[in-house]
Design an enzyme around this catalytic site. Structure first.
Site, PDB file in Angstrom:
ATOM      1  CG  ASP A  42      -2.112   0.860   1.093  1.00 65.82           C
ATOM      2  OD1 ASP A  42      -2.324   1.402  -0.010  1.00 65.82           O
ATOM      3  OD2 ASP A  42      -2.850   1.011   2.070  1.00 65.82           O
ATOM      4  CG  HIS A  55       0.077   1.715  -9.300  1.00 66.54           C
ATOM      5  ND1 HIS A  55      -0.094   1.396  -7.974  1.00 66.54           N
ATOM      6  CD2 HIS A  55      -1.078   2.309  -9.703  1.00 66.54           C
ATOM      7  CE1 HIS A  55      -1.305   1.781  -7.587  1.00 66.54           C
ATOM      8  NE2 HIS A  55      -1.915   2.338  -8.619  1.00 66.54           N
ATOM      9  CG  LEU A  59      10.566 -16.845  -3.114  1.00 69.89           C
ATOM     10  CD1 LEU A  59      10.268 -16.808  -1.615  1.00 69.89           C
ATOM     11  CD2 LEU A  59      10.987 -15.454  -3.597  1.00 69.89           C
TER      12      LEU A  59
HETATM   13  C1  FPP Z   1      -1.863  -0.117  -3.385  1.00 78.05           C
HETATM   14  O1  FPP Z   1      -1.425   1.239  -3.268  1.00 78.05           O
HETATM   15  C2  FPP Z   1      -1.200  -0.788  -4.513  1.00 78.05           C
HETATM   16  C3  FPP Z   1      -1.838  -1.406  -5.548  1.00 78.05           C
HETATM   17  C4  FPP Z   1      -3.296  -1.488  -5.662  1.00 78.05           C
HETATM   18  C5  FPP Z   1      -1.081  -1.996  -6.686  1.00 78.05           C
HETATM   19  C6  FPP Z   1       0.169  -2.751  -6.368  1.00 78.05           C
HETATM   20  C7  FPP Z   1       0.933  -2.976  -7.624  1.00 78.05           C
HETATM   21  C8  FPP Z   1       2.267  -2.856  -7.784  1.00 78.05           C
HETATM   22  C9  FPP Z   1       3.207  -2.594  -6.661  1.00 78.05           C
HETATM   23  C10 FPP Z   1       2.893  -2.932  -9.153  1.00 78.05           C
HETATM   24  C11 FPP Z   1       2.867  -4.183  -9.901  1.00 78.05           C
HETATM   25  C12 FPP Z   1       3.031  -5.456  -9.145  1.00 78.05           C
HETATM   26  C13 FPP Z   1       3.550  -6.583  -9.694  1.00 78.05           C
HETATM   27  C14 FPP Z   1       3.497  -7.849  -8.902  1.00 78.05           C
HETATM   28  C15 FPP Z   1       4.180  -6.604 -11.022  1.00 78.05           C
HETATM   29  P1  FPP Z   1      -2.511   2.411  -3.412  1.00 78.05           P
HETATM   30  O2  FPP Z   1      -2.647   2.712  -4.848  1.00 78.05           O
HETATM   31  O3  FPP Z   1      -3.776   1.998  -2.732  1.00 78.05           O
HETATM   32  O4  FPP Z   1      -1.806   3.575  -2.643  1.00 78.05           O
HETATM   33  P2  FPP Z   1      -2.520   4.743  -1.794  1.00 78.05           P
HETATM   34  O5  FPP Z   1      -3.162   4.101  -0.607  1.00 78.05           O
HETATM   35  O6  FPP Z   1      -1.369   5.616  -1.411  1.00 78.05           O
HETATM   36  O7  FPP Z   1      -3.494   5.431  -2.708  1.00 78.05           O
END
Ligand code: FPP
Length: 236
Positions: A2, A19, A113
């Site tokens: 997050d 992201h 892993l």
């Molecule tokens: C949450 O942060 C994150 C996500 C919904 C996406 C996670 C994806 C990645 C890290 C990139 C791709 C992953 C792989 C496995 C290739 P948020 O957007 O909710 O952040 P916020 O709470 O600050 O708005």
């Protein structure tokens, strides 16, 4: 994982830049766990509720999954990593589904892993699909309801065959589970980090592991019993 959106906002960038930066932290976490001999790492990349986000953000996330799989699968394979995607993948494009299946096939015999990517995943979904699979067998007359126990139930869940998670880490400062591995986390230690996911590096991961190592896991025993058990097992 997050905090990508807030990381980007702090820099006056679009959320999707967060992201993209988050992929770097994914790489660091996977490399660290593979090097340290961690048995399994499960990353929550996209929840079943994340479809509610703006269409453009969802589309960038899908593109990131696809390009990361394309770029990284060979390297994962060379490093003996077994990749699995858990979640309802039927909602993904045919191209992404084919990529996922190919990456899983390529790495399925690897013994290092176990890297699980939770995508279109929800803990409730996992429990429901396990229950449905058992119910179908009961309806077909192949299983008696009395034969259903926790072990059999577990064998139908997404992480069947893997050890239960020891440590859950949520970055970004929120203190909730948000429909992650609800069945599997019954005895998991919870750790909440204020770091935003793109800032979560090896030092942050080590801090989480140090914190975990200082805890006493009792699994229903008393503290004294646990100490006796650990003395008898040579302190392990
Ligand atoms: C949450 O942060 C994150 C996500 C919904 C996406 C996670 C994806 C990645 C890290 C990139 C791709 C992953 C792989 C496995 C290739 P948020 O957007 O909710 O952040 P916020 O709470 O600050 O708005």
């Amino acid at each position: 994982m997050d905090g990508n959106g807030r990381w980007a906002k702090q820099r006056f960038l679009p959320r999707t830049a967060g992201h993209r930066a988050g992929v770097g932290s994914v790489r660091k976490a996977v490399e660290y766990c593979a090097k340290k001999g961690v048995a399994a790492l499960t990353l929550f990349a996209f929840s079943s509720e994340n479809w509610r986000r703006p269409a453009q953000e969802v589309s960038v996330l899908m593109e990131l999954f696809l390009t990361t799989l394309e770029k990284e699968t060979d390297k994962l394979h060379q490093n003996n990593v077994r990749l699995r995607v858990i979640g309802d993948r039927s909602a993904f494009s045919a191209e992404l589904q084919a990529r996922i299946a190919a990456a899983e096939r390529m790495t399925e015999a690897n013994q290092g892993l176990c890297l699980n990517i939770a995508a279109n995943y929800g803990g409730r979904w996992d429990i429901v699909q396990a229950a449905r699979s058992l119910a179908e067998q009961v309806a077909a007359g192949a299983l008696q309801p009395s034969q259903i126990d926790a072990e059999l139930f577990d064998s139908r869940t997404s992480l069947a065959g893997l050890p239960e998670p020891d440590l859950f880490i949520r970055t970004g400062g929120e203190q909730r589970i948000s429909n992650f591995l609800l069945w599997q986390m019954a005895y998991t230690e919870l750790y909440f980090s204020a770091a935003l996911w793109p800032d979560f590096d090896e030092q942050e991961l080590e801090a989480a592991i140090r914190d975990y190592a200082s805890r006493q896991r009792r699994f229903g025993y008393t503290g004294d019993q646990v100490e006796m058990l650990s003395v008898n097992q040579g302190g392990r």
